[in-house]
Design a protein around this motif. Structure first.
Motif, short mmCIF file in Angstrom:
data_model
loop_
_atom_site.label_atom_id
_atom_site.label_comp_id
_atom_site.label_asym_id
_atom_site.label_seq_id
_atom_site.Cartn_x
_atom_site.Cartn_y
_atom_site.Cartn_z
N GLY A 180 -32.24 2.59 10.74
CA GLY A 180 -31.60 3.85 10.40
C GLY A 180 -31.82 4.25 8.95
N TRP A 181 -33.00 3.97 8.42
CA TRP A 181 -33.28 4.21 7.01
C TRP A 181 -33.74 5.64 6.77
N ASN A 182 -32.94 6.60 7.11
CA ASN A 182 -33.29 8.00 6.87
C ASN A 182 -32.78 8.43 5.50
N GLY A 183 -33.65 9.09 4.72
CA GLY A 183 -33.28 9.53 3.38
C GLY A 183 -33.41 8.46 2.32
N TYR A 184 -33.89 7.29 2.66
CA TYR A 184 -33.92 6.16 1.74
C TYR A 184 -35.07 6.25 0.74
N TYR A 185 -34.89 5.55 -0.36
CA TYR A 185 -35.92 5.36 -1.38
C TYR A 185 -36.36 3.90 -1.30
N LEU A 186 -37.66 3.66 -1.05
CA LEU A 186 -38.18 2.32 -0.89
C LEU A 186 -39.11 1.97 -2.05
N THR A 187 -39.03 0.73 -2.52
CA THR A 187 -39.88 0.30 -3.63
C THR A 187 -41.00 -0.62 -3.19
N ASP A 188 -40.95 -1.11 -1.97
CA ASP A 188 -41.99 -1.91 -1.34
C ASP A 188 -41.73 -1.86 0.16
N PRO A 189 -42.70 -2.26 0.98
CA PRO A 189 -42.42 -2.31 2.42
C PRO A 189 -41.20 -3.16 2.72
N GLY A 190 -40.22 -2.56 3.39
CA GLY A 190 -39.02 -3.29 3.77
C GLY A 190 -38.00 -3.49 2.66
N GLU A 191 -38.25 -2.92 1.47
CA GLU A 191 -37.34 -3.12 0.35
C GLU A 191 -36.72 -1.79 -0.09
N LYS A 192 -35.40 -1.70 0.03
CA LYS A 192 -34.69 -0.52 -0.44
C LYS A 192 -34.63 -0.53 -1.97
N GLY A 193 -34.90 0.62 -2.57
CA GLY A 193 -34.83 0.73 -4.01
C GLY A 193 -33.41 0.93 -4.50
N LYS A 194 -33.20 0.64 -5.76
CA LYS A 194 -31.91 0.89 -6.40
C LYS A 194 -32.07 2.10 -7.31
N GLU A 195 -31.64 3.25 -6.83
CA GLU A 195 -31.83 4.48 -7.59
C GLU A 195 -30.98 4.49 -8.85
#
Length: 332
Positions: A280-295
């Motif tokens: 359900g990662w809609n709208g997310y910012y990713l920093t690598d495959p499978g890694e959620k970024g910390k905005e």
């Protein structure tokens, strides 16, 4: 900044079978965009690349067909993101001619550079990196909605390339007016950072909160950080900071940067991995495959996101007329 170890180890590449799907890749004939186009074609998609220069498109098609075969389903269309009228004409035509759109990757962009304005009278970083691509998304959104309603079709995806340098944005940014955007006192990194901040905000608080959720659309929108990547864009640091400073920044970036193919992995993951829907990662910012970024705090501000969304539509209407922005509820 990426560690020097990361380019050697690299993120993982993940692309699923894309047979029968159609992709549009802005900036698709050069750098990271080229690697995305190439991966899509090699995995069965039909790909439309969009760039400024014909020789870039011709060379990209030649290289991809050499690898994928002469029957590779790929084409190139010219468009300059510094020209809003041309952007409108180009993508309105695409919308009228194409039957479906599964993947929209917005990877056109310029690196940090000195302040200048486009022919539309808008800060070049803001228009090329955010506003022009936001407009493309608006013009093509009816195609994405139509595709999302086809039977046995994976949810279409929109992927913007942002950057960890969104943290370089000035704290005084409010996205309240074009006069605020056109600020020649801002430095190259701040101008670039602001445009990349706009992408994260525009995806999370614009597309997701103001379009996808209200419409209950089965469409996913994400922003990704590709990492420090060894593309020709790194040479722009020399123009951004003339003299020894720019040379040192360029050398540092090239020393720790990933190769261009590795730089495409985050976007490919966002565009094709089943994980996105499963998590359900809609709208997310990713920093690598499978890694959620910390905005940054700014990138997590819904009020700033709302201001950007309103300003972006206001500027487009001011430059192209009240009918410039099409109805987000429309279906092509």
């Amino acid at each position: 900044m990426q560690s020097a170890v990361k380019p050697v180890i690299g993120p993982r590449k993940e692309v699923t079978d894309l047979t029968g799907r159609v992709a549009i890749v802005l900036g698709g004939a050069l750098g990271i965009g080229y690697e995305i186009s190439r991966a899509f074609v090699l995995n069965g998609a039909r790909v439309i690349m969009v760039n400024r220069k014909e020789e870039q498109g011709d060379e990209a098609i030649k290289k991809i067909k050499k690898e994928a075969g002469d029957n590779a389903n790929i084409e190139w269309i010219p468009c300059d993101m510094e020209d809003l009228k041309q952007t409108k004409e180009t993508f309105t035509k695409i919308r009228s001619e194409e039957k479906r759109l599964d993947l929209l990757v917005l990877s056109a962009g310029i690196n940090a550079n000195q302040y200048s304005e486009t022919n539309d009278g808008i800060d070049r970083h803001f228009q090329v990196n955010w506003l022009g691509q936001f407009y493309v998304c608006n013009l093509l959104y009816p195609m994405l909605r139509r595709t999302s309603k086809l039977p046995d079709t994976p949810a279409p995806r929109i992927v913007f390339l942002s950057s960890e340098l969104h943290r370089a944005t000035q704290k005084a940014v409010h996205f309240t007016s074009l006069d605020e955007i056109n600020n020649p006192k801002m430095g190259p990194a701040e101008l670039y950072g602001r445009s990349k901040l706009a992408i994260i905000l525009g995806v999370k608080y614009g597309l997701l909160e103001r379009v996808i959720k209200p419409n209950k659309d089965n469409i996913y929108a994400l922003s990704v950080h590709p990492g420090a990547v060894n593309t020709a864009m790194q040479q722009q640091w020399k123009d951004a900071y003339p003299g020894i400073t720019g040379k040192l920044i360029t050398s540092a970036m090239l020393a720790v940067g990933r190769d261009v193919e590795q730089g495409s992995f985050s976007a490919l993951y966002a565009a094709t991995s089943p994980d996105i829907e499963e998590r359900g990662w809609n709208g997310y910012y990713l920093t690598d495959p499978g890694e959620k970024g910390k905005e940054s705090t700014q990138a997590s501000d819904p009020h700033l996101g709302a201001a950007l969304w309103n300003l972006s539509q206001q500027v487009l209407k001011g430059k192209l007329g009240d009918d410039a922005v099409i109805d987000w509820n429309a279906i092509a």
